[in-house]
Scaffold this active site. Structure first.
Site, mmCIF file in Angstrom:
data_model
loop_
_atom_site.group_PDB
_atom_site.id
_atom_site.type_symbol
_atom_site.label_atom_id
_atom_site.label_comp_id
_atom_site.label_asym_id
_atom_site.label_seq_id
_atom_site.Cartn_x
_atom_site.Cartn_y
_atom_site.Cartn_z
ATOM 1 N N THR A 291 0.857 -1.186 0.000
ATOM 2 C CA THR A 291 0.000 0.000 0.000
ATOM 3 C C THR A 291 0.892 1.234 0.000
ATOM 4 O OG1 THR A 291 -1.482 1.427 1.270
ATOM 5 C CG2 THR A 291 -0.335 -0.208 2.554
ATOM 6 N N ASP B 125 0.163 3.804 1.312
ATOM 7 C CA ASP B 125 -0.045 4.451 2.614
ATOM 8 C C ASP B 125 0.990 3.994 3.656
ATOM 9 O OD1 ASP B 125 -2.318 5.373 1.352
ATOM 10 O OD2 ASP B 125 -3.631 3.886 2.281
ATOM 11 N N ARG C 272 3.816 32.618 -4.263
ATOM 12 C CA ARG C 272 2.560 32.050 -3.769
ATOM 13 C C ARG C 272 2.818 31.014 -2.672
ATOM 14 N NH1 ARG C 272 0.018 30.745 -9.728
ATOM 15 N NH2 ARG C 272 -1.223 32.640 -9.897
ATOM 16 N N MET D 288 -2.176 11.426 -0.715
ATOM 17 C CA MET D 288 -2.933 10.314 -0.123
ATOM 18 C C MET D 288 -2.226 9.791 1.125
ATOM 19 S SD MET D 288 -4.397 7.936 -3.154
ATOM 20 C CE MET D 288 -5.874 8.381 -4.039
ATOM 21 N N GLY D 289 -2.824 8.810 1.757
ATOM 22 C CA GLY D 289 -2.216 8.219 2.959
ATOM 23 C C GLY D 289 -3.265 7.668 3.909
ATOM 24 N N GLU E 170 -4.157 13.512 3.334
ATOM 25 C CA GLU E 170 -5.617 13.540 3.144
ATOM 26 C C GLU E 170 -6.418 13.245 4.414
ATOM 27 O OE1 GLU E 170 -6.986 10.496 0.446
ATOM 28 O OE2 GLU E 170 -5.882 8.918 1.468
ATOM 29 N N ARG F 175 -2.582 28.563 -3.705
ATOM 30 C CA ARG F 175 -3.149 27.535 -4.591
ATOM 31 C C ARG F 175 -3.087 26.198 -3.875
ATOM 32 N NH1 ARG F 175 -4.325 31.475 -6.898
ATOM 33 N NH2 ARG F 175 -4.004 32.063 -9.082
ATOM 34 N N HIS G 223 -4.542 10.026 -7.054
ATOM 35 C CA HIS G 223 -4.214 8.720 -7.645
ATOM 36 C C HIS G 223 -2.947 8.731 -8.481
ATOM 37 C CE1 HIS G 223 -8.405 8.276 -6.464
ATOM 38 N NE2 HIS G 223 -8.159 6.983 -6.397
HETATM 39 O O1 F6P Z 1 -5.178 2.820 0.425
HETATM 40 C C1 F6P Z 1 -4.676 3.354 -0.749
HETATM 41 C C2 F6P Z 1 -5.434 4.591 -1.137
HETATM 42 O O2 F6P Z 1 -4.833 5.097 -2.301
HETATM 43 C C3 F6P Z 1 -5.527 5.666 -0.043
HETATM 44 O O3 F6P Z 1 -4.360 6.413 0.067
HETATM 45 C C4 F6P Z 1 -6.722 6.447 -0.516
HETATM 46 O O4 F6P Z 1 -7.374 7.063 0.560
HETATM 47 C C5 F6P Z 1 -7.605 5.405 -1.138
HETATM 48 O O5 F6P Z 1 -6.781 4.298 -1.438
HETATM 49 C C6 F6P Z 1 -8.306 5.858 -2.409
HETATM 50 O O6 F6P Z 1 -9.142 4.861 -2.819
HETATM 51 P P1 F6P Z 1 -9.913 4.793 -4.214
HETATM 52 O O7 F6P Z 1 -8.993 4.157 -5.193
HETATM 53 O O8 F6P Z 1 -11.066 3.920 -3.906
HETATM 54 O O9 F6P Z 1 -10.266 6.177 -4.608
#
Ligand code: F6P
Length: 338
Positions: free
Chosen positions: A129, A131, A166, A173-174, A226, A263, A269
């Protein structure tokens, strides 16, 4: 050495990430050397629910995939534990396919299902993962590539933020943890990093930016994971209260409070895609080889993990639970918050 006939299933579950194909390739190549038949289960646990979706994998199927992002098996987030008869459907299909063992490559969700199934079937888990929040292993497949991608984003944002004086907020993500934010923030020279594991002190963020401006540094880069949530007192007045992305919320607070041009960028993703780093390919290969070795030794209900630079196997039960960001790394990044 006499070859033992075995039929091994392999699946990738949860969010994809770079490095999965290296692990799949390793299981297939090492498995074939030992005379095993490897069967790829499509789309995570979904491939074992209802009508099975499985395909025999041989060397030709894994040729040229080492540098490819994603997973040749497809992935999915379906959780059989939440479906009526989910687990019994999987058990039935496991028998129908006559599998001797299953290699489940996944994050927290996949490992949770694996753990449940491991009571009835021989399973080996491989943690992946971006994360990096799986307990028991220092790192998971995918994390270091995501860190590299986020670092590159910061490098690019640096020049544009500086050119326009700026503040740019980068959201990464995480899930509920700040691993990517802390590591990429340190590597990319972030001026402040917000992670879910630490209390959110917006006053400190404002102070850091103001102080930089006072010293003539008219731009700042802020990284936010996030999973961060603003305390009620910080919620920007006038906002609907709906969650519009923490990066946007933080950027809006900064611009309201300091009157600076701000900004926000969410690379979401993008962190999951693209070419795996050499680190993730090497880790995927080592994990895959060890998974097959454990099957050969009939040592099941284990997860392969990384401890320092050594790979090891630990009982399934030890890989679940929360793994907070490495505080020492976050504290190192804090040294540069000014
Ligand atoms: O667990 C991996 C992850 O990319 C997280 O970082 C993120 O919150 C989630 O999956 C996003 O999921 P999805 O692909 O369902 O948008």
């Amino acid at each position: 050495m006499e070859k033992e006939r075995k039929k091994i299933g392999i699946l990738t579950g949860g969010g994809d990430c770079p490095g999965l194909n290296a692990a799949i390739r390793a299981v297939v190549r090492r498995g074939e050397q030992l005379g095993y038949e490897i069967w790829g289960i499509k789309n995570g646990w979904k491939g074992l629910l209802g009508k099975t979706e499985a395909k025999r994998l041989s060397e030709g199927d894994v040729r040229g995939i080492l540098d490819k992002g994603g997973t040749i098996l497809g992935s999915g987030k379906i959780n059989p534990l939440k479906l009526e008869n989910g687990i019994s459907q999987i058990e039935g299909n496991f028998k129908k396919l006559k599998l001797d063992a299953l290699v489940a490559i996944g994050g927290d969700g996949t490992l949770c299902v694996g753990q449940k199934l491991s009571k009835s079937f021989p399973i080996i888990a491989i943690p992946k993962t971006i994360d990096n929040d799986v307990k028991g292993t220092d790192f998971c497949i995918g994390f270091w590539t995501a860190v590299q991608t986020a670092t590159e984003a910061l490098d690019r944002l640096h020049s544009t933020a500086e050119s326009h004086s700026r503040v740019i907020v980068l959201e990464v993500m995480g899930r509920n943890h700040g691993w990517i934010a802390a590591y990429a923030g340190l590597a990319g020279g972030a001026d402040y990093i917000l992670v879910p594991e630490e209390p959110v002190k917006m006053d400190e963020v404002f102070k850091t930016i103001k102080e930089r401006i006072r010293k003539g540094k008219k731009f700042s880069l802020i990284v936010v994971s996030e999973g961060v949530r603003l305390p009620k007192s910080e919620k920007s007045q006038g906002d609907s209260g709906e969650h519009c992305g923490i990066g946007n919320e933080v950027a809006s607070l900064i611009s309201k409070k300091l009157g600076v041009e701000t900004r926000s960028v969410n690379i979401g993703h993008i962190l999951r895609g693209g070419t795996p780093s050499s680190y993730d390919r090497i880790m995927g290969a080592r994990f895959g080889i060890l998974a097959v070795e454990l099957i050969r030794k009939r040592k099941f209900q284990q997860a392969v993990v990384l401890r320092g630079d050594k790979i090891a196997a630990i009982p399934f039960s030890q890989i679940r639970g929360e793994k907070k960001v490495n505080k020492e790394v976050y504290d190192a990044a804090k040294i540069f918050f000014h």
